[in-house]
Design an enzyme around this catalytic site. Structure first.
Site: not given
Ligand code: PGA
Length: 239
Positions: A63, A132, A134, A139
């Site tokens: 992304d 959450n 995602h 999302e």
């Molecule tokens: P993080 O992010 O590894 O920084 O916790 C993971 C994500 O949001 O997919």
């Protein structure tokens, strides 16, 4: 779905094993890379290994924010170049990140999906997970059959990512992201999660129904997923 629990260093090593096993066996390997804090241990472990074929590996990022220039240090293009391309010695010309500064982001998303397909698909996709549920910037509420698309960030995600920005108002509101259907096409998936804040999302994704409330729940339907968890991230899973 295989679930493995270890400490952070052990998870990094295990993730590195799985990535190298997938890429090393292919004549024309394609790697799906993720940004965020969780996969960094995998990249650090990979940097300690001998794998002479890095120069020939093609990579696709999951992304990219919309509205940041590619050379902005907070863009995922910059992050991938620092943590993956330079750290491991990949050829930058073979590393793709969605074009978040394209004048037409919807078209850029379509092009990115086509580039992945024309590249032969992803052999192994590394993934983190949001609090959450995602994956990428898919999302809660995202249709599980979506391909690469323009996505709005959830408030929770913007709050979590605000640590990389000076002000909350600087955090982008949208992104281009591989969709759940894009991710499901990878031949292998390695999901890594660390810390207690991820425990509810992990439990919901792995043991709840497959539905858009938890985009990561779609992974239950993939034939080759390894979930790498520290004890805290695993703490809400049933015994
Ligand atoms: P993080 O992010 O590894 O920084 O916790 C993971 C994500 O949001 O997919």
């Amino acid at each position: 779905m295989k679930i493995e629990v270890a400490d952070e260093a052990g998870l990094g090593e295990r993730g590195a094993d799985l990535v190298l096993e997938s890429l090393g066996g292919r004549p024309d390997p394609v790697w799906g890379v993720a940004t965020g804090g969780s996969p960094l241990g995998i990249y650090r472990a990979l940097a300690q290994r001998t794998f002479r074929a890095w120069r020939g590996v093609r990579a696709f990022a999951l992304d990219e924010y919309v509205g940041l220039a590619p050379d902005d240090p907070r863009s995922y293009r910059s992050t991938v170049e620092r943590d993956v391309v330079r750290a491991l010695g990949l050829d930058p010309a073979l590393v793709h990140v969605p074009d978040g500064s394209a004048p037409d982001p919807v078209l850029a998303a379509k092009r990115y999906e086509r580039d992945i397909e024309q590249g032969g698909g992803i052999d192994v996709q590394v993934l983190g997970i949001g609090r959450n549920g995602h994956i990428g910037f898919n999302e809660p509420g995202t249709a599980l059959d979506e391909h690469t698309h323009l996505a709005r960030l959830a408030d929770e995600t913007r709050i979590d990512n605000a640590r990389y920005f000076a002000r909350m108002s600087d955090v982008p509101v949208s992104a281009l992201t591989q969709g759940p259907a894009t991710i499901m096409r990878s031949r292998r998936i390695v999901l890594i999660a660390l810390g207690r804040a991820k425990a509810p999302a992990i439990a919901r994704a792995l043991t709840g129904p497959v539905d858009p409330v938890s985009p990561a729940s779609i992974l239950q339907r993939h034939p080759d997923v390894t979930v790498l968890l520290d004890a805290d991230a695993a703490s809400a899973l049933p015994e």
